[in-house]
Design an enzyme around this catalytic site. Structure first.
Site, PDB file in Angstrom:
ATOM      1  CE  LYS A  10      -5.793   2.638  -1.284  1.00 16.89           C
ATOM      2  NZ  LYS A  10      -6.333   2.917   0.070  1.00 16.89           N
TER       3      LYS A  10
ATOM      4  CE1 TYR B 134      -2.821   3.237   0.712  1.00 13.61           C
ATOM      5  CE2 TYR B 134      -3.171   2.489   2.969  1.00 13.61           C
ATOM      6  CZ  TYR B 134      -3.390   3.407   1.967  1.00 13.61           C
ATOM      7  OH  TYR B 134      -4.183   4.509   2.214  1.00 13.61           O
TER       8      TYR B 134
END
Length: 299
Positions: free
Chosen positions: A167, A138
């Site tokens: 992400k 992330y």
């Protein structure tokens, strides 16, 4: 490792709390049903807008248990990990696997600023602690002060078969596009992390997006993804333009208060944000109402 389930709109579900900042089980179960019925393709517990930083580990375990139970395998459940130390990240990763999550999303450590070898070791330790369990990186430089580089990301994906995606919340479309371009031919998924750039990420070939506004407007957010997948990019852009003013209005609130502000305006009763954050004043809420009305919702 089969990654077919990592796709679509994944909602970083908000964490409803009572007046004592305890997780409100009934409201959390209601939120789970609300987003699934709205069409989301996955649920992320304890993302940035799930206020992971304010939740004790015992409460994280309770909340994850509730989410997994209420989801009933209808969509995948991921657990977000936002730990500064490697030992805590490993501990939370093992918790996620034990509690029945389908994967984890691991934020780069905040406050400190590790070099690339230190960062490699951090993510490697998490991946090794939960073998055969999907790990998504992330990247959120706005909250941590630095990026996970594209080169490091590809190296980690090549070295650890269970590091299967990222992400990217950088908001930098060049960087998102490079994650996607360089992951071609690899068993690796890229998810956009900005609600205002779902269309852009999908146009470049992202597998989907982790989208905060899907807490409140799941049908609208999902429609952008679905129309892109169907090749109807003209209509997808129209839906993106409906959503973007709502997302931008959230930025008038202190982070991440805007999510609970919007949820409250839409009648979802999320409770207050974890202190020291406080719900926004009327001046900010009025901007949000205007954006919601602009998107065609009655409020």
């Amino acid at each position: 490792m089969n990654l077919d389930f990592i796709k679509g709109i994944i909602v970083p579900i908000l964490t409803p709390v009572d007046e004592n900042e305890n997780i409100d089980e009934m409201k959390l179960r209601k939120m789970v049903d609300h987003v699934i019925e709205g069409g989301v393709h996955g649920i992320l517990a304890y993302g940035s807008n799930g206020e992971f930083y304010g939740i004790e580990e015992k409460d994280m375990e309770l909340g994850l248990k509730i989410i997994v139970n209420q989801t009933k395998k209808r969509v995948p459940v991921y657990m977000g990990i936002g730990a500064i130390t490697t030992k805590k990240a490993v501990r939370l990763a093992r918790m996620a696997k034990t509690m029945g999550a389908d994967g984890i999303s691991v934020l780069q450590p905040m406050f400190i600023k590790p070099n690339e070898e230190e960062l490699y070791s951090h993510f490697a330790a998490v991946a090794q602690a939960v073998p055969d369990f999907p790990v998504l990186l992330y990247n959120n430089p706005a909250r941590t002060g630095y990026n996970i580089s594209v080169g490091l990301t590809m190296r980690l994906g090549d070295d650890f078969h269970n590091i299967v995606g990222i992400k990217d919340s950088s908001g930098d479309m060049t960087m998102t596009a490079e994650f996607i371009r360089q992951s071609q031919g690899r068993n690796f998924k890229v998810l956009g992390g900005k609600d205002s750039l779902i269309y852009g990420a999908m146009a470049y070939g992202a597998a989907g997006c982790v989208a905060t506004t899907a807490n409140m407007f799941p049908e609208l957010v999902v429609s952008i993804y679905n129309k892109c997948v169907a090749g109807d990019f003209k209509e997808a852009l129209k839906e993106q333009y409906r959503l973007t003013p709502i997302r931008l209005a959230m930025d008038k609130a202190s982070f991440p208060v805007g999510t609970k502000d919007l949820a409250g305006l839409m009648g979802l009763e999320p409770g207050a944000p974890y202190k020291p954050n406080q719900s926004s004043e009327e001046e900010i809420l009025s901007h949000m109402r205007a954006a919601i009305r602009l998107a065609g919702y009655d409020i």
